[in-house]
Every structure is written in structure tokens, then in C-alpha cells.
Design a protein around this motif. Structure first.
Motif, PDB file in Angstrom:
ATOM      1  N   VAL A  32       0.879  -1.182   0.000  1.00 38.74           N
ATOM      2  CA  VAL A  32       0.000   0.000   0.000  1.00 38.74           C
ATOM      3  C   VAL A  32       0.906   1.219   0.000  1.00 38.74           C
ATOM      4  CG1 VAL A  32      -1.909   1.139   1.162  1.00 38.74           C
ATOM      5  CG2 VAL A  32      -1.586  -1.324   1.422  1.00 38.74           C
ATOM      6  N   LYS A  33       0.859   2.001  -1.074  1.00 38.23           N
ATOM      7  CA  LYS A  33       1.818   3.092  -1.223  1.00 38.23           C
ATOM      8  C   LYS A  33       1.192   4.440  -0.899  1.00 38.23           C
ATOM      9  CE  LYS A  33       5.067   0.406  -2.764  1.00 38.23           C
ATOM     10  NZ  LYS A  33       5.537  -0.424  -1.670  1.00 38.23           N
ATOM     11  N   LYS A  34       2.086   5.393  -0.654  1.00 38.43           N
ATOM     12  CA  LYS A  34       1.648   6.755  -0.359  1.00 38.43           C
ATOM     13  C   LYS A  34       2.187   7.688  -1.430  1.00 38.43           C
ATOM     14  CE  LYS A  34       2.611  10.534   2.773  1.00 38.43           C
ATOM     15  NZ  LYS A  34       3.008  10.965   4.115  1.00 38.43           N
ATOM     16  N   GLY A  35       1.294   8.297  -2.212  1.00 39.05           N
ATOM     17  CA  GLY A  35       1.747   9.269  -3.201  1.00 39.05           C
ATOM     18  C   GLY A  35       1.210  10.644  -2.915  1.00 39.05           C
ATOM     19  N   CYS A  36       0.199  10.699  -2.068  1.00 41.72           N
ATOM     20  CA  CYS A  36      -0.378  11.982  -1.681  1.00 41.72           C
ATOM     21  C   CYS A  36      -1.072  11.735  -0.349  1.00 41.72           C
ATOM     22  CB  CYS A  36      -1.364  12.464  -2.733  1.00 41.72           C
ATOM     23  SG  CYS A  36      -2.879  11.495  -2.826  1.00 41.72           S
ATOM     24  N   ASP A  37      -1.868  12.666   0.069  1.00 39.81           N
ATOM     25  CA  ASP A  37      -2.600  12.469   1.317  1.00 39.81           C
ATOM     26  C   ASP A  37      -4.061  12.831   1.107  1.00 39.81           C
ATOM     27  OD1 ASP A  37      -0.102  12.192   3.137  1.00 39.81           O
ATOM     28  OD2 ASP A  37       0.253  13.990   1.952  1.00 39.81           O
ATOM     29  N   CYS A  41      -3.990  10.317  -6.085  1.00 38.24           N
ATOM     30  CA  CYS A  41      -3.041   9.576  -6.928  1.00 38.24           C
ATOM     31  C   CYS A  41      -3.382   8.097  -7.105  1.00 38.24           C
ATOM     32  CB  CYS A  41      -1.621   9.708  -6.378  1.00 38.24           C
ATOM     33  SG  CYS A  41      -1.323   8.744  -4.887  1.00 38.24           S
ATOM     34  N   GLY A  42      -4.107   7.524  -6.172  1.00 36.60           N
ATOM     35  CA  GLY A  42      -4.504   6.126  -6.294  1.00 36.60           C
ATOM     36  C   GLY A  42      -3.444   5.127  -5.882  1.00 36.60           C
ATOM     37  N   ALA A  43      -2.281   5.599  -5.433  1.00 36.65           N
ATOM     38  CA  ALA A  43      -1.194   4.670  -5.083  1.00 36.65           C
ATOM     39  C   ALA A  43      -1.555   3.794  -3.887  1.00 36.65           C
ATOM     40  CB  ALA A  43       0.083   5.445  -4.781  1.00 36.65           C
ATOM     41  N   CYS A  44      -2.523   4.231  -3.108  1.00 35.78           N
ATOM     42  CA  CYS A  44      -2.857   3.517  -1.866  1.00 35.78           C
ATOM     43  C   CYS A  44      -4.075   2.615  -2.043  1.00 35.78           C
ATOM     44  CB  CYS A  44      -3.142   4.536  -0.771  1.00 35.78           C
ATOM     45  SG  CYS A  44      -4.605   5.526  -1.150  1.00 35.78           S
ATOM     46  N   THR A  45      -4.482   2.363  -3.291  1.00 35.29           N
ATOM     47  CA  THR A  45      -5.725   1.624  -3.511  1.00 35.29           C
ATOM     48  C   THR A  45      -5.669   0.210  -2.918  1.00 35.29           C
ATOM     49  OG1 THR A  45      -5.992   2.838  -5.569  1.00 35.29           O
ATOM     50  CG2 THR A  45      -7.379   0.896  -5.281  1.00 35.29           C
TER      51      THR A  45
HETATM   52  S1  FES Z   1      -2.013   8.135  -1.346  1.00 34.33           S
HETATM   53 FE1  FES Z   1      -2.716   9.222  -3.067  1.00 34.33          FE
HETATM   54  S2  FES Z   1      -4.770   8.588  -3.219  1.00 34.33           S
HETATM   55 FE2  FES Z   1      -4.143   7.776  -1.341  1.00 34.33          FE
END
Ligand code: FES
Ligand code: FES
Length: 900
Positions: A32-37, A41-45
């Protein structure tokens, strides 16, 4: 709280206020990644009961009683999920950081969604791929070829980390659990220019969980530059770890260390800072005028005030060239400030190891120079500090900077505990570096037949509050873009100027992008004055094989044409645009259609010192170990390096394992930047593999009693005449005799070859709304021999996607006080899937005489012709020269509305 995570029952309590993303990561689900808060970005989908959610937007307590699936749990019964297999086969990633979220989202798509990816994928951003390979994955494309010994070079072999990336096992900088970890956060300046009179930390220290607060009074007072360059003299030493003067909105003011991120943030909010607000200047022209507020004091500034670097060069006489011209074109063009937006933000973790040494795990393009700088700042000996990268989630020049390593290491040394600092997306925008905003005035002179008689530019670079990369990007701005055309009279004047803006830094294209934009627009404008075809004008004047590489310097250059494929690139783009792709402009007379072309040329590497080392050894089982100092950040160099080595030792790449970018485990490397990963580090690998292959053959010849010339390497053996001696046997025999099968070589950059890129665009622009639609995008790249064609294609696609963003959607907007007003992905707008139409990419058939195995650089130059090609197509469509990036609809509308 009870829930199921990837099929396993869990009982665990989240922290108060914790989002599901950080909770799952605390549970060890680093897929589960973090690209924004902010859900952008969808990285945490992840899947909650089978449905996709941005886990950063879901409160952790909502997991109660739910089935949560992360990428680690997507495979079943030991078999990859279909989308994991598809990403594997299409190699649908570069850094791979976005891939976890992408796959989790796509795994839930039905046929309708698969048929409408522009909408279905709007919530998942990728900064590296330009989305082409992701689309390929959904079409079931497989790009992979078999890993055959002796056939590695030029084959589409998989990235060595593919299996880990698609399974969610690839570990990036922050993907590690460390016992007793402390968290660091910084308070950033709300003022563009202010002196700090007092910082009251008493309330912050009372926040539960806060361990320490550090201000400028606590840290070593040593000037340095955050830029990572081996030659420290090319950047001004103008920065302190923490300073008592803030010079831009977002500068670090104080650091708070606590036992949780929340407590560290609360500590920052509790700090009371008294500022004396000082006059600020944001425009570099204003900053150059007498009486402008000065950014730095005498420790840093020269007699030129805020101008910290000015460059002047001339060959021939531009004034004479203009005097003899039949036509003179003069115009000013400007490019905007943009951010790298590598999906993995900056971050570092520092701790003391059981070996008594300090260790820093960081997301960096240059761990060796980071080590040097940290030792200088914190008084450490080189041998007492270990700096390394795990997988890096994108860089693009943004991580050629030491901005996240110093404070965690300082705090860890003070507190004796491991300290982590992970940046937020907002911090990336307000506190990291950007592409330098440049304004370029161009004067071109030409004879009636189109022969250029003069090229004259004046470049003003807004370097922001600190000078990291300011002088080098300025030098790049007036180097290769000025050398692209033959002309006896060339002149360039450039100024890098301090202002109270967020600092500029290294960014893909590194200064050359900005002046390529100006010059390629100007060439088109000149063609219009001459009433000639813009591409024909270019063909008439471009440099050719055998020419000197002349920009504006009197000194000889170490750049030369190791190969030349510019003509092929132009031919391809011209014929593809002529042929068309069948995409018609939207109906309606409000839509205007236009075509534009632009060229770019870039030296394969920087003019300053650049070197890289490689080490390779044969192992007892007949496989190889390769160690290279360069960072892999999605640019594919680990794959390329393995392929170069495999080609020389005639093995499969599967028989070579690789470690990279680790000051303990790999030889020195200046850093992965300026497109050097293949041509410099690749050269080191090439030389090392040659040396090792020679050593093995020498030994095997002796051991088998065969004439050396009759010995050759095969996958796992040496063929000695008519005998086949397994490598294992050679190793055993050698080792017993005290022989070590290992080699170490260095690769140096000079001489530098030249890469070319040509981009063609056909677009439609709506004359009322300013909307732009790309109808046809074509690219020709001359990057020498393709070590791994699909990876090269990926780099080109990614560059083009970034070029679309620079031209059409991205803009760092600041208010009159110098504060960025859109520091988030939603409003900054890097291109999403729908914004990046497919590009036809063509590679020139060239074999470079300088680069390793005929390869040239490829990481940067492809971005350079994209924005000017779009600008030229807009001018062709509307008759209006849009000279200032970006071409967002509101800005186009403002000009188009003035048309009669
Ligand atoms: S970390 Fe970017 S949408 Fe959740
Ligand atoms: S591969 Fe998509 S962000 Fe790097």
C-alpha cells in the motif's frame, strides 16, 4: 478491532485518527503506497470487501469486520492475478511505485471499464510511463523475450525486480519496520523573506510524544549546497541545515521529533516563532535592479547582488550576422516552473547500527555524494557513515538534491534512536526543488534562402532562494540547444538570479528544455517570416555528422558525434505526420487544426566530472554478482547493466544478480543524473565484464591446457577447444589455487556523444474555450543502440508524457506573497491517462562509437521537443504565437479572445 487482511484474521487497534493506509502499512502491508494524502493519486488503492478504495481517505476503524486485500494478497493459490501477470508481461511500470495501486484498481474492472480507461483510470496517476505500457497490459500485450545466453543486448528482457513489483514485495525507501522509530516533521516558513527573531519551543516540547525540537541554534552552522554534484564548486554554498533567515515560503524553520508523525506535526503547530518580515522579490528582472532586496549576505553574494552566476559566450559576431541578414526575428519566450512529482516523495531514515556506524536509507539519485555532504555537515568520517537506497520511486532530477537526509541523521545522532522523515505531497511542492523558470529573448538572422546568419539569446533564470543547480542549468541552457544549428555567429548571455521563490533544481532536460522551447519556437517564427516550411528550414541549417559541436564557447568541446541519426528522426516524423493516423479534429468551426515540429539535441552527460564504478565476480555456483553505484529510480539501468554484463560474459541475465547505490556494497558513483546511467555506469559495467571475462578465459585456458584463442565463454561454462569446462569447475580450481575471479573498473564520461530527438504534433484547439486535443503525436529518437528496446521506449513515453504536462496542464501558481496556491496533485494536474494520447515512437538505426555497446543517453532529451512542437502546432492552427508556458485553456482563451 478485528478484520481480515489478505485472508488472515487480524486483531489490532489503529491509532486515534489513523487512516487505513498508514494502519495497513503499520501491519506490514507495504504494497500500500503513499503518493499523496488526499485521494488524488490512487497509489494507496486497496480492496475493502472486494471494492477498490483510496485507503488514505478511509478511517482505519472502518476496517472493523471487513475483508481487506492489498497487492500482497491479490495472487491466489500461488498464481498471480491476471492483472499482475499482464503487468509482468507488458512491463507496465518503470519505478513501479504507482503499479500497486494501478493493479488493485484495474483488478476490479469489468469490460465496460476496460473499454473506457480514460475515465476508469482517472484516479490513478503514473509519472513514469506515459501510460502506454499500462494500456498495453490491458490489451494483453507481452513484450518479453526469452533470456538467452549471449543474446542479452538488444533483447526485451524483464526488469530484474518485476516479480517483486507485481507481487507487492518490492521495498521502497519507507517500506521497512524499525523498532523504536521516531518521526521527524518540520515547521516551514509562511513568509517569503523574514528574519527569525525568536522561536519559543516550550509548548511544542509539552506535546505528548515530542522528544526534541531543533532550530538554527542547534545545528552546525556550515554553509553548503543541497545540489548533488561531485564538483562542489559548481554550486554556491548558500544553505544552512536550519537558518535564522527564511528566503522562501516553505523553507524549513524548525524540526520536531516525536514518537509518532501526529505528535511531530502537533509539535510543529505548537512552536511559536517571531519573525521580522523583510521585503521580498519574486521576479528575477526586478531582483537584478539596483536597490532590490538582497537574498543573501556577504558570505554568499558577489558584487553582482542577486545575480549569482552570469555567463557570456560568443563565436563570430552576432551583430555582423544580424546586419547581413535579410530577415531578423526577435521575440521573448518563457517557460514555467514545474515540479518533478515523483510519486514516491522524498524521505530518509537514519539510525546507528550494531556495528557502531551510522546508516541512512534514502530516496536519492546520488547516495555517494549524500554521504560526502553529510560527513561534511555533521563532522563524520566517511567510513563511519553508510548511505544506501532501496528501490527509488522516481526521481527525474528531484532527488539529485540532499534535502531529506541531514535532519534525520542529526536527530538520530542526538537522540540515539532511529529517526524517519517522510515528506508529504504538499511539502514536495513548497519545499523541494522545481524546474528553473527561464525567460529567453531570442534574435535570429537569416538570408532569404533560409541560411542562418545569427543566433543570439539572453536567458534569465529564476533560481529561487538558493543556487543549487542554478549555474549548471544555465550553462546547459546555452550549450546544446545553441549547438543544434550551423551558424557562424552565435551569442548567449545568461543570468541566474536569486529571488524569494522556491529554489530551482535539476529536472529532466536540465536547462536545455527551457531554451530548446525558446529556440524551436523562434525557428518556426522565422520560417513564417521567410514563408518557408519550418522543417525544411531546420533541415537546411541543422548540424551534420562531422561538424564540430559548437555552441557559444571559444574553447573546444569534449562532445562529438559518436553517431548521427537526426536526419532519420526528421524523416520519420515528417512522413508519419504526412501519412496521418486517421484521427480527425472534432467537428465545428470553433476547432482549429495545426501541425508543429520541434528538434532537440543533448550531450550524453554533463560537462563536469562524472564517473562510476562497477565490480563483478564469479560465484561458486557459476553465476555472477554485479555491483554498481548508480541508483535505479525507474530508469531501467539495473536491467541495462545486467544486459551489458550478460552480453560480455555470454550468460543469461538470470545468472547475474545485481546490487546498486550502496556506499558499503558498491563502488563509487557520482550519481544517476544527466542521463549517465547507461553511458557512464554502463561503460563501467562493460569494462568490468570485459576484464572478468578475460580473467576467466585466461584461467580456463591454463587449467585445461588449451590455447587461449580456442577458449570462449558460454552460458555456464568455458568452451576450451573441444572441451566444455563448467564455470563451477573453473571457479573451484581457481579458488583452490588462490585465484579470485573478480574485476573492478571505472567508467568516465568524456568524450560525450550526442543524442537527438524530434517530435511532431497535430492538434486541435477550440478557439472559444482554449481546449487542446492532441490528434497525432510522433517522436523520433536517436539514442544509439537500444540495449533493451521496450525499456528505451518506456523512457521515451515517460518523457513525452511529462512534456505534455509541462506544456498543457501543469503550473505552480503562486500568490503575490510567493506562496503556492495549488500545492496538491488535484489542482497542480500532472497528466492522467486521458491526458496522454499514444505517441508513435521511432528509433534511429545508429550505433554509437562512444557509448557502451553503441548506446547513447535517453533519459532526458525526449522531453525537450514536446512543448515547442505543441507551441508550433498551436501557432500553425491559430496564427497566434503562444510564447509562454503553460498552454492551459484559460491562458489560451485569454489570447484567442483578442482575435478579430
Ligand atoms: S495516497 Fe494518493 S490517493 Fe491515497
Ligand atoms: S511507474 Fe508509475 S509512477 Fe513510476
Amino acid at each position: 478491532m478485528e478484520f481480515e487482511l489478505n485472508g488472515r484474521h487480524q486483531q489490532r487497534e489503529p491509532q486515534p485518527g489513523q487512516c487505513l493506509r498508514t494502519f495497513l502499512r503499520d501491519c506490514g502491508a507495504f504494497g500500500v503506497k503513499k503518493g499523496c494524502d488526499a485521494g488524488d493519486c490512487g497509489a494507496c488503492t486497496v480492496h475493502i470487501d472486494g471494492k477498490p478504495f483510496n485507503s488514505c481517505l478511509v478511517p482505519a476503524f472502518r476496517a472493523e469486520g471487513r475483508k481487506i486485500t492489498t497487492l500482497e494478497g491479490l495472487a491466489s493459490d500461488g498464481h498471480l492475478h491476471a492483472i499482475q501477470k499482464a503487468f509482468h508481461d507488458a512491463q507496465a511500470f518503470q519505478c513501479g511505485y504507482c503499479a500497486a495501486g494501478m493493479m488493485m484498481t484495474i483488478a476490479t474492472f469489468d469490460d465496460a471499464k476496460k473499454a473506457d480507461l480514460p475515465h476508469a483510470l482517472k484516479g490513478n496517476l503514473c509519472r513514469c510511463t506515459g501510460y502506454r505500457s499500462i494500456a498495453d497490459a490491458l490489451k494483453g500485450v507481452s513484450v518479453l523475450e526469452d533470456d538467452v545466453a549471449g543474446k542479452a543486448c538488444g533483447a526485451n528482457l524483464p526488469n530484474p525486480f518485476t516479480d517483486d513489483i507485481v507481487a507487492g514485495r518490492a521495498h521502497y525507501t519507507m517500506d521497512v519496520a524499525i523498532e523504536g522509530l521516531l518521526h521527524l516533521k518540520v515547521l516551514r516558513s509562511p513568509h517569503a523573506h523574514a528574519r527569525i527573531l525568536k522561536i519559543d519551543r516550550s509548548k511544542a516540547l509539552k506535546v505528548p510524544g515530542v522528544c526534541a525540537v531543533y532550530t538554527w541554534e542547534d545545528v552546525p552552522r556550515r554553509l553548503y549546497s543541497t545540489a548533488l554534484h561531485e564538483d562542489h564548486l559548481v554550486d554556491p554554498d548558500d544553505t544552512y541545515m536550519l537558518d535564522n533567515v527564511a528566503r522562501f515560503v516553505g523553507q524549513r524553520i524548525a524540526a520536531v521529533v516525536a514518537d509518532s508523525e501526529g505528535a511531530a506535526e502537533a509539535g510543529c503547530r505548537a512552536l511559536e516563532v517571531e519573525y521580522e518580515v523583510l521585503p521580498a522579490v519574486f521576479d528575477p528582472e526586478a531582483a537584478m535592479r539596483p536597490g532590490a532586496p538582497l537574498l543573501h549576505d556577504k558570505d554568499v553574494l558577489t558584487d553582482n547582488g542577486n545575480i549569482f552566476c552570469d555567463l557570456h559566450g560568443e563565436v563570430g559576431s552576432v551583430e555582423q550576422g544580424l546586419a547581413t541578414a535579410d530577415v531578423v526575428h526577435e521575440m521573448t519566450y518563457s517557460t514555467s516552473r514545474v515540479q518533478h512529482v515523483h510519486l514516491e516523495t522524498h524521505g530518509s531514515i537514519a539510525w546507528k547500527g550494531e556495528d557502531g556506524r551510522w546508516h541512512v536509507r534514502t530516496s536519492s539519485q546520488g547516495p555517494f555524494i549524500v554521504r560526502q555532504k553529510l560527513c561534511y555537515l555533521l563532522g563524520l568520517r566517511t567510513r563511519d557513515l553508510h548511505v544506501f537506497t532501496e528501490r527509488v520511486g522516481g526521481g527525474f532530477g528531484g532527488k539529485q538534491e540532499m534535502v531529506s537526509e541531514d535532519l534525520p541523521l542529526f536527530a538520530a545522532m542526538k537522540l540515539g534512536r532511529p529517526v524517519k522523515w517522510e515528506w508529504t505531497r504538499e511539502e514536495e511542492f513548497i519545499g523541494a526543488t522545481t524546474r528553473h523558470q527561464m525567460t529567453t529573448k531570442v534574435r535570429l538572422g537569416a538570408k532569404r534562402d533560409g541560411t542562418l546568419t545569427a543566433i543570439d539569446i539572453r536567458v534569465v533564470s529564476n533560481t529561487g532562494a538558493y543556487g543549487n543547480h542554478g549555474s549548471e542549468t544555465l550553462a546547459a541552457a546555452i550549450s546544446s540547444p545553441m549547438a543544434l544549428y550551423r551558424c557562424p555567429n552565435k551569442k548567449a548571455v545568461g543570468y541566474a538570479v536569486y529571488t524569494n521563490m522556491v529554489p530551482g533544481g535539476g529536472f529532466r532536460g536540465y536547462g536545455s528544455s527551457q531554451t530548446t522551447f525558446a529556440l524551436e519556437c523562434a525557428i518556426d517564427d522565422l520560417a513564417r517570416l521567410l514563408k518557408t516550411d519550418p522543417l525544411a528550414l531546420r533541415r537546411k541549417n541543422v548540424v551534420r555528422q562531422g561538424d564540430m559541436v559548437d555552441s557559444v564557447w571559444q574553447d573546444a568541446s569534449d562532445a562529438s558525434f559518436g553517431s548521427y541519426g537526426l536526419d532519420q528522426c526528421m524523416d520519420f516524423v515528417e512522413s508519419a505526420l504526412k501519412r496521418g493516423n486517421g484521427v480527425a479534429k472534432p467537428e465545428g468551426e470553433e476547432w482549429a487544426e495545426g501541425t508543429g515540429v520541434a528538434l532537440a539535441m543533448l550531450e550524453c552527460g554533463p560537462p563536469t566530472e562524472h564517473r562510476s564504478g562497477a565490480e563483478m565476480r564469479l560465484r561458486a555456483d557459476g553465476t555472477y554478482h554485479l555491483a554498481v553505484g548508480s541508483s535505479e529510480m525507474g530508469n531501467g539501468i539495473t536491467t541495462a547493466h545486467k544486459q551489458i554484463a550478460a552480453a560480455i560474459v555470454v550468460s543469461r541475465i538470470g545468472a547475474i544478480d545485481i546490487v546498486n547505490a550502496d556506499t558499503d556494497k558498491t563502488p563509487y558513483d557520482t550519481g544517476t543524473f544527466a542521463s549517465t546511467g547507461t553511458v557512464v555506469a554502463g561503460k563501467a559495467v562493460h569494462l568490468t565484464a570485459l576484464a572478468l571475462a578475460g580473467d576467466i578465459l585466461d584461467y580456463a585456458a591454463k587449467y585445461s591446457g588449451t590455447e587461449r584463442t580456442l577458449c570462449r565463454l558460454e552460458d555456464d561454462a568455458v568452451i576450451c577447444g573441444n572441451k566444455r569446462v563448467p564455470l563451477r569447475e573453473v571457479y573451484d580450481a581457481g579458488t583452490k589455487a588462490g585465484h579470485r575471479f573478480e574485476a573492478k573498473r571505472k567508467g568516465y564520461l568524456s568524450p560525450r556523444s550526442i543524442a537527438f530527438n524530434v517530435h511532431g504534433i497535430r492538434l486541435a484547439v477550440h478557439k472559444v474555450t482554449g481546449e487542446v486535443r492532441i490528434l497525432h503525436s510522433v517522436h523520433g529518437a536517436d539514442i544509439g543502440r537500444l540495449i533493451n528496446p521496450q525499456q528505451c521506449r518506456g523512457q521515451i513515453d515517460g518523457s513525452i508524457g511529462m512534456g505534455f504536462g509541462w506544456a498543457l496542464t501543469e503550473n505552480m501558481a503562486h500568490n503575490e506573497h510567493g506562496a503556492m496556491i495549488n500545492p496538491n496533485l488535484r489542482n497542480y494536474r500532472i497528466p492522467a491517462y486521458a491526458d496522454v494520447p499514444p505517441t508513435e515512437v521511432f528509433f534511429a538505426d545508429t550505433h554509437d562509437s562512444i557509448g557502451p555497446l553503441g548506446a547513447k543517453s535517453q533519459g532526458e532529451c525526449a522531453i525537450n521537443p514536446v512543448a515547442p512542437a505543441i507551441a508550433n502546432a498551436l501557432a500553425n492552427a491559430t496564427g497566434v504565437r503562444f510564447a509562454h508556458l503553460p498552454f492551459t485553456p484559460d491562458r489560451l482563451f485569454a489570447r484567442l479572445a483578442e482575435l478579430p
